[in-house]
Write a protein that holds these residues in place. Sequence first.
Motif, PDB file in Angstrom:
ATOM      1  N   PRO A 227       0.815  -1.213   0.000  1.00 17.95           N
ATOM      2  CA  PRO A 227       0.000   0.000   0.000  1.00 17.95           C
ATOM      3  C   PRO A 227       0.848   1.262   0.000  1.00 17.95           C
ATOM      4  CG  PRO A 227       0.102  -0.892   2.211  1.00 17.95           C
ATOM      5  CD  PRO A 227       0.804  -1.881   1.315  1.00 17.95           C
ATOM      6  N   THR A 228       0.265   2.319  -0.518  1.00 16.96           N
ATOM      7  CA  THR A 228       0.950   3.605  -0.561  1.00 16.96           C
ATOM      8  C   THR A 228      -0.097   4.709  -0.605  1.00 16.96           C
ATOM      9  OG1 THR A 228       2.747   4.800  -1.661  1.00 16.96           O
ATOM     10  CG2 THR A 228       1.124   3.759  -3.084  1.00 16.96           C
ATOM     11  N   GLY A 229       0.368   5.953  -0.613  1.00 15.01           N
ATOM     12  CA  GLY A 229      -0.541   7.089  -0.595  1.00 15.01           C
ATOM     13  C   GLY A 229      -0.933   7.555  -1.983  1.00 15.01           C
ATOM     14  N   ARG A 230      -1.525   8.729  -2.030  1.00 12.42           N
ATOM     15  CA  ARG A 230      -1.971   9.325  -3.282  1.00 12.42           C
ATOM     16  C   ARG A 230      -1.551  10.791  -3.345  1.00 12.42           C
ATOM     17  NH1 ARG A 230      -2.601   4.676  -3.672  1.00 12.42           N
ATOM     18  NH2 ARG A 230      -4.331   3.482  -4.546  1.00 12.42           N
ATOM     19  N   ILE A 231      -1.027  11.192  -4.512  1.00 15.35           N
ATOM     20  CA  ILE A 231      -0.795  12.599  -4.742  1.00 15.35           C
ATOM     21  C   ILE A 231      -2.069  13.209  -5.315  1.00 15.35           C
ATOM     22  CG2 ILE A 231       1.696  12.369  -5.080  1.00 15.35           C
ATOM     23  CD1 ILE A 231       1.175  12.526  -8.137  1.00 15.35           C
ATOM     24  N   ALA A 232      -2.120  14.530  -5.352  1.00 16.86           N
ATOM     25  CA  ALA A 232      -3.299  15.228  -5.847  1.00 16.86           C
ATOM     26  C   ALA A 232      -2.946  16.167  -6.982  1.00 16.86           C
ATOM     27  CB  ALA A 232      -3.963  16.021  -4.722  1.00 16.86           C
ATOM     28  N   GLY A 233      -3.841  16.218  -7.968  1.00 13.11           N
ATOM     29  CA  GLY A 233      -3.845  17.287  -8.957  1.00 13.11           C
ATOM     30  C   GLY A 233      -5.035  18.165  -8.630  1.00 13.11           C
ATOM     31  N   VAL A 234      -4.821  19.463  -8.540  1.00  8.90           N
ATOM     32  CA  VAL A 234      -5.873  20.391  -8.129  1.00  8.90           C
ATOM     33  C   VAL A 234      -5.980  21.512  -9.158  1.00  8.90           C
ATOM     34  CG1 VAL A 234      -6.777  21.771  -6.228  1.00  8.90           C
ATOM     35  CG2 VAL A 234      -5.120  19.942  -5.758  1.00  8.90           C
TER      36      VAL A 234
END
Length: 240
Positions: A227-234
């Motif tokens: 498992p790992t995290g998530r980056i965001a595009g905003v």
Amino acid sequence: MTSVTVRTRRVTTTRAGGFSKAPYDSFNLGDHVGDDPDAVRRNRVRLAEGIGLAPDRLVWMEQVHSRTVAIVDGPRPEPVPVTDALVTTVPGLALVVLTADCVPILLSDDEAGVIAAVHAGRVGARIGIVPRVLEAMQSVGARPERIGAFLGPAASGRQYEVPAAMRADVEAHLPGSATTTAKGTPGLDLRAGIRRQLEAAGVGAVAVDPRCTIEDRTLFSHRRGAPTGRIAGVIWMETA
């Protein structure tokens, strides 16, 4: 009549600068990956503060690899359910897409004041999320030739290894995406296929962030280590 000048802003996060502990360290913005909910909440507040908006002005999605598009006209107390693209004409409302190898697409027609955020993974890109979001943008005043598109960090064709049959299937639905990896095996370059699709639809300008999530350890990558995290595009609009 007084005209209003709109400026579109776009941001892509990295995995640095947050509160999450390993393996989500540290600026994980995904609330569906097993991370501590309080750490995710604090990270999302930090994101909002960093772009100068109140946390409730960020609109999130329950991303499911669909071709569903939602047009939003105000804040949402919960992520928009079962959707993979958001469109708005409301200044000061930020649309957020979460990724960890899939392609985040940020679209804007500055003249019409229309923006969109899109989650385009292999499945969504194959089944046509991009044409659907362009249709939705046009329904509220956008025109393809005025739209600018930004394709954010994603798994590159150098690293995105898939079975040959899968490559052929995706290529049949998203021409231009088939490639060969650095190992010499069948691969997919979804950003290449999506760029070709956008340009064929008449989109005026397409920019591509060259970073590969699998190679770049400052970014989250599900393929490199789950498992790992998530980056965001905003993406959001400011009025002058």
